[in-house]
Design a protein around this motif. Structure first.
Motif, PDB file in Angstrom:
ATOM      1  N   GLY A 295      42.347  -0.334   0.838  1.00  0.00           N
ATOM      2  CA  GLY A 295      42.759  -1.086  -0.329  1.00  0.00           C
ATOM      3  C   GLY A 295      41.845  -0.811  -1.505  1.00  0.00           C
ATOM      4  O   GLY A 295      40.629  -0.693  -1.336  1.00  0.00           O
ATOM      5  N   VAL A 296      42.433  -0.687  -2.672  1.00  0.00           N
ATOM      6  CA  VAL A 296      41.670  -0.480  -3.904  1.00  0.00           C
ATOM      7  C   VAL A 296      41.623  -1.814  -4.638  1.00  0.00           C
ATOM      8  O   VAL A 296      42.669  -2.369  -4.996  1.00  0.00           O
ATOM      9  N   LEU A 297      40.417  -2.319  -4.828  1.00  0.00           N
ATOM     10  CA  LEU A 297      40.230  -3.648  -5.402  1.00  0.00           C
ATOM     11  C   LEU A 297      39.604  -3.542  -6.784  1.00  0.00           C
ATOM     12  O   LEU A 297      38.782  -2.674  -7.038  1.00  0.00           O
ATOM     13  N   GLY A 298      39.998  -4.466  -7.641  1.00  0.00           N
ATOM     14  CA  GLY A 298      39.433  -4.497  -8.982  1.00  0.00           C
ATOM     15  C   GLY A 298      40.534  -4.627 -10.007  1.00  0.00           C
ATOM     16  O   GLY A 298      41.707  -4.834  -9.675  1.00  0.00           O
ATOM     17  N   ARG A 299      40.166  -4.495 -11.253  1.00  0.00           N
ATOM     18  CA  ARG A 299      41.129  -4.580 -12.345  1.00  0.00           C
ATOM     19  C   ARG A 299      41.679  -3.184 -12.586  1.00  0.00           C
ATOM     20  O   ARG A 299      41.207  -2.448 -13.436  1.00  0.00           O
ATOM     21  N   ILE A 300      42.698  -2.857 -11.835  1.00  0.00           N
ATOM     22  CA  ILE A 300      43.226  -1.508 -11.773  1.00  0.00           C
ATOM     23  C   ILE A 300      44.322  -1.304 -12.808  1.00  0.00           C
ATOM     24  O   ILE A 300      45.268  -2.085 -12.879  1.00  0.00           O
ATOM     25  N   PHE A 301      44.184  -0.242 -13.580  1.00  0.00           N
ATOM     26  CA  PHE A 301      45.263   0.151 -14.489  1.00  0.00           C
ATOM     27  C   PHE A 301      46.163   1.178 -13.816  1.00  0.00           C
ATOM     28  O   PHE A 301      47.382   1.068 -13.871  1.00  0.00           O
ATOM     29  N   GLU A 302      45.525   2.160 -13.172  1.00  0.00           N
ATOM     30  CA  GLU A 302      46.316   3.241 -12.574  1.00  0.00           C
ATOM     31  C   GLU A 302      45.494   3.907 -11.482  1.00  0.00           C
ATOM     32  O   GLU A 302      44.314   4.149 -11.646  1.00  0.00           O
ATOM     33  N   ILE A 303      46.134   4.197 -10.356  1.00  0.00           N
ATOM     34  CA  ILE A 303      45.497   4.978  -9.307  1.00  0.00           C
ATOM     35  C   ILE A 303      46.163   6.343  -9.276  1.00  0.00           C
ATOM     36  O   ILE A 303      47.377   6.440  -9.087  1.00  0.00           O
ATOM     37  N   GLN A 304      45.405   7.361  -9.478  1.00  0.00           N
ATOM     38  CA  GLN A 304      45.962   8.713  -9.492  1.00  0.00           C
ATOM     39  C   GLN A 304      45.915   9.272  -8.067  1.00  0.00           C
ATOM     40  O   GLN A 304      46.523   8.702  -7.175  1.00  0.00           O
ATOM     41  N   ASP A 305      45.236  10.364  -7.826  1.00  0.00           N
ATOM     42  CA  ASP A 305      45.185  10.921  -6.478  1.00  0.00           C
ATOM     43  C   ASP A 305      44.464   9.981  -5.521  1.00  0.00           C
ATOM     44  O   ASP A 305      43.473   9.346  -5.891  1.00  0.00           O
ATOM     45  N   MET A 306      44.959   9.927  -4.300  1.00  0.00           N
ATOM     46  CA  MET A 306      44.298   9.175  -3.238  1.00  0.00           C
ATOM     47  C   MET A 306      44.194  10.089  -2.030  1.00  0.00           C
ATOM     48  O   MET A 306      45.019  11.004  -1.863  1.00  0.00           O
ATOM     49  N   GLY A 307      43.198   9.852  -1.209  1.00  0.00           N
ATOM     50  CA  GLY A 307      43.048  10.734  -0.071  1.00  0.00           C
ATOM     51  C   GLY A 307      42.204  10.142   1.030  1.00  0.00           C
ATOM     52  O   GLY A 307      41.529   9.130   0.842  1.00  0.00           O
ATOM     53  N   TRP A 308      42.293  10.789   2.155  1.00  0.00           N
ATOM     54  CA  TRP A 308      41.456  10.467   3.314  1.00  0.00           C
ATOM     55  C   TRP A 308      40.641  11.700   3.691  1.00  0.00           C
ATOM     56  O   TRP A 308      41.175  12.818   3.724  1.00  0.00           O
ATOM     57  N   TYR A 309      39.384  11.470   3.962  1.00  0.00           N
ATOM     58  CA  TYR A 309      38.467  12.520   4.386  1.00  0.00           C
ATOM     59  C   TYR A 309      37.815  12.058   5.685  1.00  0.00           C
ATOM     60  O   TYR A 309      37.865  10.862   6.029  1.00  0.00           O
ATOM     61  N   ARG A 310      37.185  12.995   6.369  1.00  0.00           N
ATOM     62  CA  ARG A 310      36.457  12.607   7.571  1.00  0.00           C
ATOM     63  C   ARG A 310      35.190  13.445   7.698  1.00  0.00           C
ATOM     64  O   ARG A 310      35.117  14.555   7.180  1.00  0.00           O
ATOM     65  N   GLN A 311      34.231  12.857   8.388  1.00  0.00           N
ATOM     66  CA  GLN A 311      32.972  13.557   8.613  1.00  0.00           C
ATOM     67  C   GLN A 311      32.530  13.297  10.041  1.00  0.00           C
ATOM     68  O   GLN A 311      32.262  12.148  10.418  1.00  0.00           O
ATOM     69  N   ALA A 312      32.484  14.380  10.801  1.00  0.00           N
ATOM     70  CA  ALA A 312      32.020  14.302  12.187  1.00  0.00           C
ATOM     71  C   ALA A 312      30.511  14.527  12.204  1.00  0.00           C
ATOM     72  O   ALA A 312      29.959  15.128  11.273  1.00  0.00           O
ATOM     73  N   PRO A 313      29.839  14.081  13.234  1.00  0.00           N
ATOM     74  CA  PRO A 313      28.382  14.267  13.306  1.00  0.00           C
ATOM     75  C   PRO A 313      28.004  15.731  13.179  1.00  0.00           C
ATOM     76  O   PRO A 313      28.577  16.595  13.854  1.00  0.00           O
ATOM     77  N   GLY A 314      27.070  16.006  12.293  1.00  0.00           N
ATOM     78  CA  GLY A 314      26.588  17.365  12.106  1.00  0.00           C
ATOM     79  C   GLY A 314      27.513  18.275  11.322  1.00  0.00           C
ATOM     80  O   GLY A 314      27.237  19.468  11.190  1.00  0.00           O
ATOM     81  N   LYS A 315      28.589  17.720  10.792  1.00  0.00           N
ATOM     82  CA  LYS A 315      29.543  18.539  10.049  1.00  0.00           C
ATOM     83  C   LYS A 315      29.712  18.016   8.631  1.00  0.00           C
ATOM     84  O   LYS A 315      29.371  16.876   8.328  1.00  0.00           O
ATOM     85  N   GLN A 316      30.260  18.870   7.786  1.00  0.00           N
ATOM     86  CA  GLN A 316      30.524  18.459   6.417  1.00  0.00           C
ATOM     87  C   GLN A 316      31.772  17.587   6.348  1.00  0.00           C
ATOM     88  O   GLN A 316      32.654  17.671   7.208  1.00  0.00           O
ATOM     89  N   ARG A 317      31.816  16.788   5.317  1.00  0.00           N
ATOM     90  CA  ARG A 317      32.999  15.975   5.082  1.00  0.00           C
ATOM     91  C   ARG A 317      34.154  16.898   4.740  1.00  0.00           C
ATOM     92  O   ARG A 317      34.004  17.834   3.953  1.00  0.00           O
ATOM     93  N   GLU A 318      35.327  16.631   5.312  1.00  0.00           N
ATOM     94  CA  GLU A 318      36.482  17.479   5.072  1.00  0.00           C
ATOM     95  C   GLU A 318      37.706  16.638   4.728  1.00  0.00           C
ATOM     96  O   GLU A 318      37.829  15.480   5.139  1.00  0.00           O
ATOM     97  N   LEU A 319      38.601  17.255   3.985  1.00  0.00           N
ATOM     98  CA  LEU A 319      39.845  16.590   3.615  1.00  0.00           C
ATOM     99  C   LEU A 319      40.750  16.479   4.834  1.00  0.00           C
ATOM    100  O   LEU A 319      40.943  17.437   5.580  1.00  0.00           O
ATOM    101  N   VAL A 320      41.324  15.311   5.005  1.00  0.00           N
ATOM    102  CA  VAL A 320      42.353  15.099   6.024  1.00  0.00           C
ATOM    103  C   VAL A 320      43.731  15.178   5.374  1.00  0.00           C
ATOM    104  O   VAL A 320      44.601  15.919   5.820  1.00  0.00           O
ATOM    105  N   ALA A 321      43.908  14.396   4.325  1.00  0.00           N
ATOM    106  CA  ALA A 321      45.204  14.348   3.641  1.00  0.00           C
ATOM    107  C   ALA A 321      45.012  13.735   2.268  1.00  0.00           C
ATOM    108  O   ALA A 321      44.104  12.932   2.059  1.00  0.00           O
ATOM    109  N   SER A 322      45.886  14.112   1.351  1.00  0.00           N
ATOM    110  CA  SER A 322      45.849  13.534   0.012  1.00  0.00           C
ATOM    111  C   SER A 322      47.266  13.290  -0.467  1.00  0.00           C
ATOM    112  O   SER A 322      48.227  13.877   0.048  1.00  0.00           O
ATOM    113  N   ILE A 323      47.366  12.405  -1.453  1.00  0.00           N
ATOM    114  CA  ILE A 323      48.667  12.084  -2.025  1.00  0.00           C
ATOM    115  C   ILE A 323      48.487  11.840  -3.518  1.00  0.00           C
ATOM    116  O   ILE A 323      47.574  11.120  -3.931  1.00  0.00           O
TER     117      ILE A 323
END
Length: 125
Positions: A22-50
């Protein structure tokens, strides 16, 4: 602006999980949204975006097993994951590019990126 992620946990191999952010606050517009993940010892990577138009992009390794969706009325972005594998174990983070209202009700001149706090997903037998 704050992002709050939820839905992580322990799931069995082959199982299903739904993450919500959830995006909280006084929101005017949400543009791109996405999910990323980071496994132990690895870099954060994109899972999906919209995008704001609803166009989606998925990481090749997860294609067919994840679905990203957004609800602009609720300012949320969800990630549904199925057929989970041990290699999906990671901390999952949501991200959103947001334009917001200032206290004087003017709108920020551009969108800013915000990250959620992360939610742990552990896939185990």
């Amino acid at each position: 602006v704050q992002l709050q992620a939820s839905g992580g946990g322990l799931v069995q191999i082959g199982g299903f999980l739904k993450l919500s952010c959830g995006v909280l606050g006084r929101i005017f517009e949400i543009q791109d949204m996405g999910w990323y993940r980071q496994a132990p010892g690895k870099q954060r990577e994109l899972v999906a975006s919209i995008t704001i138009a609803g166009n989606t992009h998925y990481a090749d390794s997860l294609m067919g097993r994840v679905t990203i969706s957004r609800d602009d009325a609720k300012n949320t972005v969800d990630l549904q994951m199925s057929d989970l594998k041990p290699e999906d174990t990671a901390v999952y983070y949501c991200k959103a590019k947001v334009r917001y209202y200032h206290p004087d009700d003017t709108v920020s001149g551009r969108a800013y990126e915000y990250w959620g706090q992360g939610t742990q997903v552990t896939v185990s037998s």
